[in-house]
Design a protein around this motif. Structure first.
Motif, PDB file in Angstrom:
ATOM      1  N   GLU A 102       0.827  -1.208   0.000  1.00 20.65           N
ATOM      2  CA  GLU A 102       0.000   0.000   0.000  1.00 20.65           C
ATOM      3  C   GLU A 102       0.855   1.250   0.000  1.00 20.65           C
ATOM      4  OE1 GLU A 102      -3.268   2.297   2.853  1.00 20.65           O
ATOM      5  OE2 GLU A 102      -2.630   0.250   3.329  1.00 20.65           O
ATOM      6  N   HIS A 103       1.952   1.222   0.761  1.00 22.08           N
ATOM      7  CA  HIS A 103       2.836   2.379   0.814  1.00 22.08           C
ATOM      8  C   HIS A 103       3.509   2.624  -0.541  1.00 22.08           C
ATOM      9  CE1 HIS A 103       3.255   1.982   5.465  1.00 22.08           C
ATOM     10  NE2 HIS A 103       2.171   2.647   5.107  1.00 22.08           N
ATOM     11  N   LEU A 104       3.864   1.558  -1.241  1.00 28.24           N
ATOM     12  CA  LEU A 104       4.450   1.718  -2.568  1.00 28.24           C
ATOM     13  C   LEU A 104       3.447   2.314  -3.539  1.00 28.24           C
ATOM     14  CD1 LEU A 104       6.600  -1.519  -3.002  1.00 28.24           C
ATOM     15  CD2 LEU A 104       7.367   0.797  -2.474  1.00 28.24           C
ATOM     16  N   ASN A 105       2.199   1.972  -3.393  1.00 23.38           N
ATOM     17  CA  ASN A 105       1.149   2.554  -4.235  1.00 23.38           C
ATOM     18  C   ASN A 105       1.029   4.053  -3.989  1.00 23.38           C
ATOM     19  OD1 ASN A 105       0.541   0.076  -5.403  1.00 23.38           O
ATOM     20  ND2 ASN A 105      -1.085  -0.387  -3.929  1.00 23.38           N
ATOM     21  N   ILE A 106       1.182   4.450  -2.726  1.00 23.42           N
ATOM     22  CA  ILE A 106       1.143   5.880  -2.388  1.00 23.42           C
ATOM     23  C   ILE A 106       2.296   6.604  -3.075  1.00 23.42           C
ATOM     24  CG2 ILE A 106       1.494   7.532  -0.500  1.00 23.42           C
ATOM     25  CD1 ILE A 106      -0.080   5.636   1.303  1.00 23.42           C
ATOM     26  N   LEU A 107       3.461   5.984  -3.076  1.00 16.76           N
ATOM     27  CA  LEU A 107       4.637   6.590  -3.712  1.00 16.76           C
ATOM     28  C   LEU A 107       4.431   6.720  -5.212  1.00 16.76           C
ATOM     29  CD1 LEU A 107       7.533   7.621  -3.649  1.00 16.76           C
ATOM     30  CD2 LEU A 107       8.324   5.225  -3.643  1.00 16.76           C
ATOM     31  N   ARG A 108       3.945   5.672  -5.845  1.00 21.00           N
ATOM     32  CA  ARG A 108       3.735   5.723  -7.293  1.00 21.00           C
ATOM     33  C   ARG A 108       2.669   6.761  -7.659  1.00 21.00           C
ATOM     34  NH1 ARG A 108       7.876   4.026  -6.714  1.00 21.00           N
ATOM     35  NH2 ARG A 108       8.554   1.847  -6.834  1.00 21.00           N
ATOM     36  N   ALA A 109       1.611   6.836  -6.855  1.00 17.63           N
ATOM     37  CA  ALA A 109       0.561   7.828  -7.106  1.00 17.63           C
ATOM     38  C   ALA A 109       1.111   9.243  -6.974  1.00 17.63           C
ATOM     39  CB  ALA A 109      -0.601   7.611  -6.135  1.00 17.63           C
ATOM     40  N   ALA A 110       2.007   9.457  -6.006  1.00 17.41           N
ATOM     41  CA  ALA A 110       2.624  10.777  -5.822  1.00 17.41           C
ATOM     42  C   ALA A 110       3.482  11.150  -7.023  1.00 17.41           C
ATOM     43  CB  ALA A 110       3.464  10.773  -4.543  1.00 17.41           C
ATOM     44  N   GLU A 111       4.266  10.205  -7.517  1.00 15.34           N
ATOM     45  CA  GLU A 111       5.116  10.478  -8.675  1.00 15.34           C
ATOM     46  C   GLU A 111       4.279  10.872  -9.889  1.00 15.34           C
ATOM     47  OE1 GLU A 111       7.385   6.948  -9.199  1.00 15.34           O
ATOM     48  OE2 GLU A 111       8.707   7.323  -7.478  1.00 15.34           O
TER      49      GLU A 111
END
Length: 411
Positions: free
Chosen positions: A2-11
């Motif tokens: 889930e945290h990686l998804n947050i990072l990708r969404a931010a990028e």
């Protein structure tokens, strides 16, 4: 995951802002390149002299180029200036005299200036020790400049210099925009045109199209191992502004009668020129890194300053972590993915010039270079980490992957 998804969404969300930053880089690079061309920079400028530093052509040309970029009458860059604080201190001691008042219009100064002014420490050699008084106009409860208070703040008999700190330092406030600095200067000059308007420009160079000296500042100072050094300058600081004030500061660095005429650069000239050429790009990557950190931690529910998607005014991004453990874990995660000293573990320690214990992550090629990705914070509530720099935002993204995993274990 889930945290990686947050990072990708931010990028993905930040791609339009990254494009705007690239345009900003191009505009600032155009100024630097034009100055280099105007003054016919060649390989002969990279040669240096030793000893006293007489006739250092590269050094003198660099000063002229810096002044042109900053729209200033004069500039001085020296490797003998050990930090931005040292450059600022030279400016203050060069201009202020016994009986004068230094007035800060942006609240309390950065921690390392407290002993220079005489607010902390034994006072030996401070401005206070020389009979120079200090007064400050506190920020509003919202961390903004108190515009009403500063409109009548200048003491016509005593105030000699007003101090404007562009960056937030170790405080939870918005850093100043160039337009705000311009407004402050106009307000001061309306009260007394002879008051010296001095700006601590650390962390702010090349963030916008203009610099404080381009909007009326009489003098400003900063570090060469921050924005202006492009991550490759090994040491030094600079001053820029009206020629008589730059020279006054230079005489405190060296001595009366010597001033700006001496100061060998010890084979650093090529790095100074190359670092200045790289600086707009490095600042751009730092801004992207800050945006990414803000977006990710805001998504996780943390308070961040500045907030996501807002224009950045310097290369610092603050995150209120709320606990000593998280502050230390944050710095450890950055250190683990630093190119230098990844095997080291940040631990709290006392640092000269600071009141509180600090924890720092700084696996940088140049020690203390805040243009390279680093993070630090004082161990005091609300346990804010201050992130600076980043030579390429993709490195920051890799660090955030590790950092989010570290934080997941703390939750």
């Amino acid at each position: 995951m889930e945290h990686l998804n947050i990072l990708r969404a931010a990028e993905e969300a930040l791609l339009p802002i990254f494009s705007e930053i690239d345009n900003q880089v191009k505009q600032n690079l155009r100024k630097v390149l034009q100055a280099f061309c105007n003054h016919r920079v060649g390989v002969y400028h990279f040669s240096s002299v030793t000893g006293y530093g007489y006739s250092d052509l590269g050094r003198d040309t660099y000063d002229i180029i810096l002044a042109e970029i900053f729209q200033a009458e004069a500039a001085l860059a020296r490797v003998q200036l050990v930090s931005g604080t040292h450059a600022i201190a030279c400016a203050l001691y060069g201009i202020l005299r016994p009986g004068d008042e230094m007035l800060s219009l942006t609240g309390a100064p950065y921690d390392t200036l407290e002993e220079v002014i005489g607010l902390r420490g034994d006072g030996q050699g401070s401005l206070k020790d020389f009979g120079i008084s200090y007064r400050q106009i506190d920020l509003t409860e919202y961390g903004e400049v108190n515009w009403e208070a500063i409109s009548t703040a200048v003491n016509l008999q005593k105030t000699r210099l007003v101090f404007i700190q562009r960056s937030c330092g170790y405080s939870w406030r918005a850093s100043l925009s160039i337009s705000q600095i311009e407004r402050i200067i106009k307000i001061v000059k309306q009260q007394n045109p002879n008051v010296v308007c001095f700006v601590d420009n650390c962390y702010g160079e090349f963030v916008e199209n203009n610099e404080p000296t381009g909007v009326g500042a009489d003098l400003m100072a900063g570090s060469l191992i921050k924005n202006l050094g492009g991550t490759i300058v090994t040491a030094g600081g600079y001053l820029a502004g009206r020629a008589k004030y730059v020279e006054a500061a230079a005489r405190r660095l060296t001595s009366p009668g010597i001033g700006s005429h001496l100061g060998a650069t010890f084979d650093q000239n090529r790095l100074l020129f190359q670092g200045l050429f790289l600086a707009p790009q490095m600042v751009g990557e730092s801004l992207k890194s800050g945006h990414l950190i803000a977006h990710v931690f805001d998504s996780l529910g943390y308070q961040v300053n500045p907030k996501p998607l807002l224009p950045k005014r310097d290369v610092i991004q603050a995150v209120a972590l709320g606990s000593r453990e998280k502050l230390i874990a944050f710095c450890r995660a950055i250190q683990k993915l630093s190119p230098v000293g990844s095997y080291l573990e940040p631990v709290p320690f006392s640092t000269p010039g600071y009141h509180d214990e600090l924890v720092m992550a700084g696996g940088t090629f140049i020690e203390g270079s805040t243009s390279e990705l680093s993070a630090d914070g004082p161990l005091r509530e609300p346990y804010i980490v201050f992130c600076q720099g980043g030579t390429h935002w993709t490195h920051t993204s890799l660090v955030l992957e590790s950092l989010l995993e570290e934080f997941n274990n703390l939750l």
